[in-house]
Design a protein around this motif. Structure first.
Motif, PDB file in Angstrom:
ATOM      1  N   ALA A 103       0.836  -1.202   0.000  1.00  0.00           N
ATOM      2  CA  ALA A 103       0.000   0.000   0.000  1.00  0.00           C
ATOM      3  C   ALA A 103       0.872   1.253   0.000  1.00  0.00           C
ATOM      4  O   ALA A 103       1.942   1.282   0.602  1.00  0.00           O
ATOM      5  CB  ALA A 103      -0.923  -0.003   1.214  1.00  0.00           C
ATOM      6  N   ASP A 104       0.395   2.289  -0.701  1.00  0.00           N
ATOM      7  CA  ASP A 104       1.132   3.548  -0.806  1.00  0.00           C
ATOM      8  C   ASP A 104       0.227   4.677  -0.311  1.00  0.00           C
ATOM      9  O   ASP A 104      -0.813   4.955  -0.904  1.00  0.00           O
ATOM     10  CB  ASP A 104       1.539   3.801  -2.261  1.00  0.00           C
ATOM     11  CG  ASP A 104       2.434   5.029  -2.398  1.00  0.00           C
ATOM     12  OD1 ASP A 104       2.818   5.591  -1.352  1.00  0.00           O
ATOM     13  OD2 ASP A 104       2.731   5.415  -3.533  1.00  0.00           O
ATOM     14  N   PHE A 105       0.621   5.322   0.784  1.00  0.00           N
ATOM     15  CA  PHE A 105      -0.187   6.388   1.369  1.00  0.00           C
ATOM     16  C   PHE A 105       0.362   7.782   1.062  1.00  0.00           C
ATOM     17  O   PHE A 105      -0.213   8.770   1.521  1.00  0.00           O
ATOM     18  CB  PHE A 105      -0.261   6.220   2.889  1.00  0.00           C
ATOM     19  CG  PHE A 105      -0.892   4.933   3.332  1.00  0.00           C
ATOM     20  CD1 PHE A 105      -2.258   4.756   3.259  1.00  0.00           C
ATOM     21  CD2 PHE A 105      -0.115   3.888   3.804  1.00  0.00           C
ATOM     22  CE1 PHE A 105      -2.847   3.566   3.667  1.00  0.00           C
ATOM     23  CE2 PHE A 105      -0.684   2.697   4.219  1.00  0.00           C
ATOM     24  CZ  PHE A 105      -2.063   2.534   4.143  1.00  0.00           C
ATOM     25  N   GLU A 106       1.445   7.883   0.313  1.00  0.00           N
ATOM     26  CA  GLU A 106       2.105   9.171   0.126  1.00  0.00           C
ATOM     27  C   GLU A 106       1.969   9.727  -1.287  1.00  0.00           C
ATOM     28  O   GLU A 106       1.770  10.921  -1.462  1.00  0.00           O
ATOM     29  CB  GLU A 106       3.601   9.042   0.464  1.00  0.00           C
ATOM     30  CG  GLU A 106       3.887   8.593   1.896  1.00  0.00           C
ATOM     31  CD  GLU A 106       3.412   9.600   2.915  1.00  0.00           C
ATOM     32  OE1 GLU A 106       3.325  10.792   2.570  1.00  0.00           O
ATOM     33  OE2 GLU A 106       3.119   9.194   4.052  1.00  0.00           O
ATOM     34  N   ILE A 124      -7.086  13.319  -4.367  1.00  0.00           N
ATOM     35  CA  ILE A 124      -8.137  12.296  -4.518  1.00  0.00           C
ATOM     36  C   ILE A 124      -7.536  10.895  -4.403  1.00  0.00           C
ATOM     37  O   ILE A 124      -8.101  10.006  -3.751  1.00  0.00           O
ATOM     38  CB  ILE A 124      -8.868  12.475  -5.864  1.00  0.00           C
ATOM     39  CG1 ILE A 124      -9.578  13.832  -5.893  1.00  0.00           C
ATOM     40  CG2 ILE A 124      -9.871  11.341  -6.081  1.00  0.00           C
ATOM     41  CD1 ILE A 124     -10.280  14.128  -7.203  1.00  0.00           C
ATOM     42  N   GLN A 125      -6.383  10.689  -5.025  1.00  0.00           N
ATOM     43  CA  GLN A 125      -5.727   9.379  -4.949  1.00  0.00           C
ATOM     44  C   GLN A 125      -5.290   9.061  -3.524  1.00  0.00           C
ATOM     45  O   GLN A 125      -5.399   7.911  -3.079  1.00  0.00           O
ATOM     46  CB  GLN A 125      -4.531   9.351  -5.903  1.00  0.00           C
ATOM     47  CG  GLN A 125      -4.917   9.350  -7.371  1.00  0.00           C
ATOM     48  CD  GLN A 125      -3.709   9.466  -8.283  1.00  0.00           C
ATOM     49  OE1 GLN A 125      -2.647   9.940  -7.870  1.00  0.00           O
ATOM     50  NE2 GLN A 125      -3.857   9.021  -9.521  1.00  0.00           N
ATOM     51  N   LYS A 126      -4.797  10.078  -2.811  1.00  0.00           N
ATOM     52  CA  LYS A 126      -4.420   9.845  -1.420  1.00  0.00           C
ATOM     53  C   LYS A 126      -5.627   9.464  -0.570  1.00  0.00           C
ATOM     54  O   LYS A 126      -5.532   8.614   0.320  1.00  0.00           O
ATOM     55  CB  LYS A 126      -3.743  11.093  -0.852  1.00  0.00           C
ATOM     56  CG  LYS A 126      -2.334  11.341  -1.372  1.00  0.00           C
ATOM     57  CD  LYS A 126      -1.719  12.555  -0.695  1.00  0.00           C
ATOM     58  CE  LYS A 126      -0.292  12.775  -1.176  1.00  0.00           C
ATOM     59  NZ  LYS A 126       0.342  13.963  -0.529  1.00  0.00           N
ATOM     60  N   ALA A 127      -6.772  10.107  -0.853  1.00  0.00           N
ATOM     61  CA  ALA A 127      -7.996   9.764  -0.124  1.00  0.00           C
ATOM     62  C   ALA A 127      -8.412   8.332  -0.404  1.00  0.00           C
ATOM     63  O   ALA A 127      -8.840   7.597   0.500  1.00  0.00           O
ATOM     64  CB  ALA A 127      -9.112  10.733  -0.499  1.00  0.00           C
TER      65      ALA A 127
END
Length: 265
Positions: A186-189, A194-197
């Motif tokens: 998973a990538d949270f950064e 919108i993609q981060k949400a």
């Protein structure tokens, strides 16, 4: 940044503030918050700074541990300072395109930054020096007069105490889930807003499930122990004011009077 949240944590150490009655610390926190909204000059913020420094020294909580919680509000702090810096009318210093910085904006932004920082640190002192049980007893005792108008003071105090107690637990749970999801790719950064949400969904879903599970376990444990509210319940450690509490109330009064005098002088 998740681990930097200090609100709701208790720092066990023997100090003058730890030995104060929780009602005294609750009242002192309210006085400090009110004084920050009354402060409108360098002199008043100087008095508030001395009061805060004295409280930190008396708490014996390391300053580095206490300011860790400021990282969690850094984004909010930047937004507040930026709005006050660029949108306050007054004597212009310089202009960048359609944005201008004024002397009044610099002054207001500086005071707003200090106010937010002091609010976080001042509230953290109360939770760092007061256990959840003491906080519950202090809230219930302080708001006892509302029982005359049928306000469920005990239940409200219990809910607030449980909410504060669950903050560090949920922070630790969030950190564990985040590391587990990052280990799975998973990538949270990266990505836009919108993609981060969207990337937060693998974090929020298990976090909510874990929170509801903990709440259910707590409710079942309270029912198993025949908990039915505050009616008829006695205290294992009844709250009682000591000499140090009366002296502290006097210090609060002197501090508030000084802030008021500086504001209206």
């Amino acid at each position: 940044m998740i681990r930097e949240i200090t609100l709701g944590q208790y720092y066990p150490v023997d100090s003058v503030l730890h030995r104060l009655d929780p009602r005294t610390k609750l009242f002192g926190t309210m006085v400090f918050i009110v004084s920050l909204f009354l402060a409108n000059s360098l002199a008043s913020y100087g008095i508030a700074t001395l009061f805060l420094v004295l409280s930190i020294r008396l708490s014996k909580v390391p300053f580095s541990f206490m300011v860790r919680g400021l990282r969690a509000i850094l984004f909010l702090l930047l937004i507040s300072v930026s709005f006050n810096l660029f949108l306050t009318p007054g004597i212009e210093i310089f202009r960048i395109g359609f944005l201008k910085i004024t002397w009044e904006g610099v002054r207001l932004a500086g005071f707003m930054a200090l106010r937010l920082i002091y609010l976080v640190i001042g509230s953290s002192i109360m939770t760092l020096t007061t256990t959840p049980n003491q906080l519950t007893d202090g809230l219930e005792k302080s708001l006892g007069f509302l029982k005359r108008v049928k306000v469920p003071v005990h239940e409200i105090s219990m809910m607030m105490s449980i909410a504060l107690r669950f903050i560090p637990i949920l922070v630790e749970e969030t950190d564990k889930i985040m590391k587990a999801q990052m280990a799975r790719g998973a990538d949270f950064e990266s990505g836009n807003l919108i993609q981060k949400a969207r990337n937060m969904v693998p974090l929020l879903v298990p976090l909510f499930i874990s929170a509801f599970r903990r709440a259910t376990d707590l409710a079942m444990a309270m029912e198993a122990r025949c908990y039915h509210g505050g009616d008829g319940r006695t205290k294992m450690k009844p709250l009682c004011y000591a000499r140090r509490d009366r002296i502290t109330y006097l210090v609060y009064l002197i501090y508030l009077v000084m802030i008021v005098l500086v504001r209206f002088s």
